[in-house]
Design a protein around this motif. Structure first.
Motif, PDB file in Angstrom:
ATOM      1  N   LEU A 240       0.824  -1.203   0.000  1.00 20.32           N
ATOM      2  CA  LEU A 240       0.000   0.000   0.000  1.00 20.32           C
ATOM      3  C   LEU A 240       0.861   1.257   0.000  1.00 20.32           C
ATOM      4  N   VAL A 241       1.937   1.240   0.754  1.00 18.49           N
ATOM      5  CA  VAL A 241       2.821   2.409   0.803  1.00 18.49           C
ATOM      6  C   VAL A 241       3.498   2.608  -0.545  1.00 18.49           C
ATOM      7  N   HIS A 242       3.923   1.510  -1.180  1.00 15.18           N
ATOM      8  CA  HIS A 242       4.507   1.634  -2.518  1.00 15.18           C
ATOM      9  C   HIS A 242       3.489   2.220  -3.499  1.00 15.18           C
ATOM     10  N   ALA A 243       2.236   1.750  -3.422  1.00 16.63           N
ATOM     11  CA  ALA A 243       1.194   2.288  -4.301  1.00 16.63           C
ATOM     12  C   ALA A 243       0.979   3.767  -4.039  1.00 16.63           C
ATOM     13  N   ALA A 244       1.037   4.167  -2.782  1.00 16.32           N
ATOM     14  CA  ALA A 244       0.860   5.577  -2.436  1.00 16.32           C
ATOM     15  C   ALA A 244       1.980   6.438  -3.020  1.00 16.32           C
ATOM     16  N   ILE A 245       3.185   5.913  -3.045  1.00 11.55           N
ATOM     17  CA  ILE A 245       4.300   6.647  -3.655  1.00 11.55           C
ATOM     18  C   ILE A 245       4.033   6.867  -5.137  1.00 11.55           C
ATOM     19  N   LEU A 298      -8.636   3.860  -6.055  1.00  8.84           N
ATOM     20  CA  LEU A 298      -8.269   2.471  -5.760  1.00  8.84           C
ATOM     21  C   LEU A 298      -7.353   2.391  -4.544  1.00  8.84           C
ATOM     22  N   LEU A 299      -6.505   3.394  -4.365  1.00 12.56           N
ATOM     23  CA  LEU A 299      -5.647   3.432  -3.180  1.00 12.56           C
ATOM     24  C   LEU A 299      -6.497   3.549  -1.924  1.00 12.56           C
ATOM     25  N   GLU A 300      -7.478   4.437  -1.943  1.00  9.82           N
ATOM     26  CA  GLU A 300      -8.371   4.598  -0.796  1.00  9.82           C
ATOM     27  C   GLU A 300      -9.139   3.306  -0.517  1.00  9.82           C
ATOM     28  N   THR A 301      -9.604   2.658  -1.571  1.00 10.61           N
ATOM     29  CA  THR A 301     -10.339   1.407  -1.402  1.00 10.61           C
ATOM     30  C   THR A 301      -9.458   0.332  -0.787  1.00 10.61           C
ATOM     31  N   THR A 322      -5.299  -4.213  -3.000  1.00 13.30           N
ATOM     32  CA  THR A 322      -3.997  -3.544  -2.995  1.00 13.30           C
ATOM     33  C   THR A 322      -3.257  -3.802  -4.295  1.00 13.30           C
ATOM     34  N   ALA A 323      -3.374  -5.010  -4.831  1.00 16.85           N
ATOM     35  CA  ALA A 323      -2.756  -5.311  -6.123  1.00 16.85           C
ATOM     36  C   ALA A 323      -3.327  -4.407  -7.209  1.00 16.85           C
ATOM     37  N   ALA A 324      -4.658  -4.249  -7.208  1.00 21.64           N
ATOM     38  CA  ALA A 324      -5.290  -3.383  -8.199  1.00 21.64           C
ATOM     39  C   ALA A 324      -4.809  -1.941  -8.045  1.00 21.64           C
ATOM     40  N   ALA A 325      -4.713  -1.478  -6.820  1.00 21.91           N
ATOM     41  CA  ALA A 325      -4.244  -0.116  -6.567  1.00 21.91           C
ATOM     42  C   ALA A 325      -2.812   0.076  -7.039  1.00 21.91           C
ATOM     43  N   LYS A 326      -1.969  -0.909  -6.780  1.00 23.92           N
ATOM     44  CA  LYS A 326      -0.558  -0.796  -7.160  1.00 23.92           C
ATOM     45  C   LYS A 326      -0.404  -0.772  -8.683  1.00 23.92           C
ATOM     46  N   ILE A 327      -1.166  -1.599  -9.379  1.00 27.14           N
ATOM     47  CA  ILE A 327      -1.098  -1.609 -10.844  1.00 27.14           C
ATOM     48  C   ILE A 327      -1.558  -0.265 -11.400  1.00 27.14           C
ATOM     49  N   ALA A 328      -2.712   0.196 -10.940  1.00 29.73           N
ATOM     50  CA  ALA A 328      -3.253   1.465 -11.440  1.00 29.73           C
ATOM     51  C   ALA A 328      -2.331   2.629 -11.122  1.00 29.73           C
ATOM     52  N   ALA A 329      -1.754   2.613  -9.938  1.00 29.68           N
ATOM     53  CA  ALA A 329      -0.858   3.704  -9.547  1.00 29.68           C
ATOM     54  C   ALA A 329       0.403   3.705 -10.396  1.00 29.68           C
ATOM     55  N   GLY A 330       0.958   2.534 -10.653  1.00 29.37           N
ATOM     56  CA  GLY A 330       2.154   2.461 -11.479  1.00 29.37           C
ATOM     57  C   GLY A 330       1.907   2.939 -12.893  1.00 29.37           C
TER      58      GLY A 330
END
Length: 394
Positions: A240-245, A298-301, A322-330
């Motif tokens: 989650l922290v990586h996705a937030a970055i 997605l990060l919030e979710t 979290t996987a979905a958030a990380k993909i979308a964030a990247g």
């Protein structure tokens, strides 16, 4: 040990992060260009109390959850992604400690953090078949336990008061048991070298740490194999922290696009006086805004799913979210950073302007773990209802 003022609730933490971000953004480009470590900025981060927001209430902290942490990290990352990455392992290993540390170890580490102390990781090696293989060992000797080995990509080690070292326990029968060793960064036998030469995330101090016959106490050990033996949200919290970055990088790059377009010349065929009025650039910006907003949502979710997770099904859903958030964030980070140049034209390629730092940071940080495997686990869930594995990268 004198403590620092720690934000006590979500709004206080977000306000503190927003204030810091404004100051951090002012010098971010120069620090990147000169590869100058953010020494004073990290001191300010410690003094803000933000590094202690996840310390449990039982130990004197506010015990704030993933939703607050993710938003705080994203805010700081939009200003300077390197500074946001430095405490990633700090929060991850505080969580490991919360879950599995002895009372004595938790009191020591949490106490240091409440006083402004910082943790950093010493995890990865270059010699194993995969990133999960370790040769750094804890060995029992007539003179007590000793730690030996070399770790690489130790983000934030230069700034750390305490190192969390992943090692294997030597001379044991059966499967190799892994441990985390928490020890002061100035312990004799530890050498920290800032030799990170990546083209992005330049000022994270992700260098090399060598441990030469380091004396350690049994009370400094945490059973890492035991921590990972049962499904939990430990890995999701780390991701989650990586996705937030990445979300922060995306938002920062889009903010930079709004800046560079104001000084760009309009294309002659448009008949416009300002590039910012170009309908094609407006549409392009709209698509990026959609992508960044989707990643933020997605990060919030994902943060909420982690907070809600109880039973195994909830843990699986937290990992998938979290996987979905990380993909979308990247994807959002890479797209926004790459398309930033379209808004400024040739001028945006100026080395002095250093707009390339957003793309370099996005491209470097998103190499941490492959998105293709996150897509794989989402696909297996979609087609067969197969829960994802439980490990530190999902």
């Amino acid at each position: 040990m004198v403590g620092v003022p720690v934000p006590v609730d979500h709004d206080a933490a977000v306000n503190a992060a927003t204030a810091l971000a404004s100051a951090f953004a002012a010098g971010a480009s120069a620090r990147d260009a000169e590869r100058r470590l953010p020494v004073e900025e990290i001191k300010q981060l410690s003094a803000s109390g933000l590094l202690a927001i996840t310390v449990p209430r039982e130990f004197g902290g506010p015990g704030l959850g993933p939703s607050t942490l993710a938003q705080v990290v994203a805010i700081i990352a939009a200003a300077d992604p390197s500074i946001a990455q430095i405490p990633q392992s700090h929060f991850t290993f505080l969580e490991a400690l919360r879950r599995s540390g002895s009372r004595e170890l938790r009191e020591w580490v949490f106490g240091r953090v409440l006083a402004g102390g910082r943790l950093a990781n010493a995890q990865n090696e270059r010699t194993g078949k995969t990133v999960t293989d370790d040769s750094t060992t804890v060995t029992s000797t007539p003179d007590g336990l000793r730690l030996g080995g070399t770790k690489y990509y130790c983000t934030g080690a230069y700034f750390a008061d305490i190192l969390a070292v992943r090692a294997v326990v030597a001379d044991e029968q059966g499967p190799q048991r892994k441990t985390l060793v928490y020890l002061p960064a100035d312990t004799p036998g530890i050498e920290i070298v800032d030799d990170w030469d990546g083209f992005g995330q330049r000022t994270t101090s992700s260098g090399t740490v060598t441990f030469t016959d380091v004396a350690i106490d049994d009370s400094a050990l945490l059973d890492f194999s035991g921590l990972l033996s049962e499904p939990s949200t430990y890995g999701a919290r780390a991701q989650l922290v990586h996705a937030a970055i990445d979300v922060g990088i995306a938002r920062g790059a889009l903010g930079a696009a709004a800046e560079v377009v104001t000084v760009a010349r309009p294309w002659f065929e448009s008949g416009l006086d300002r590039a910012v009025d170009d309908p094609y650039l407006i549409a392009q910006a709209g698509e990026l805004e959609l992508s960044v907003r989707a990643a933020e949502s997605l990060l919030e979710t994902a943060a909420r799913r982690i907070e809600e997770a109880q039973e195994p099904a909830g843990v699986a859903e937290a990992s998938l979210a979290t996987a979905a958030a990380k993909i979308a964030a990247g994807r959002a980070a890479r797209d926004a950073a790459a398309q930033l140049f379209d808004f400024g034209g040739t001028r945006s390629a100026s080395g002095k302007a250093n707009w390339s730092r957003f793309w370099r940071d996005a491209r470097t940080h998103t190499l941490h773990d492959p998105e293709r495997w996150k897509v794989h686990h989402l696909g297996r869930w979609a087609l067969a209802g197969q829960p994802p594995p439980s490990h530190t990268s999902l």
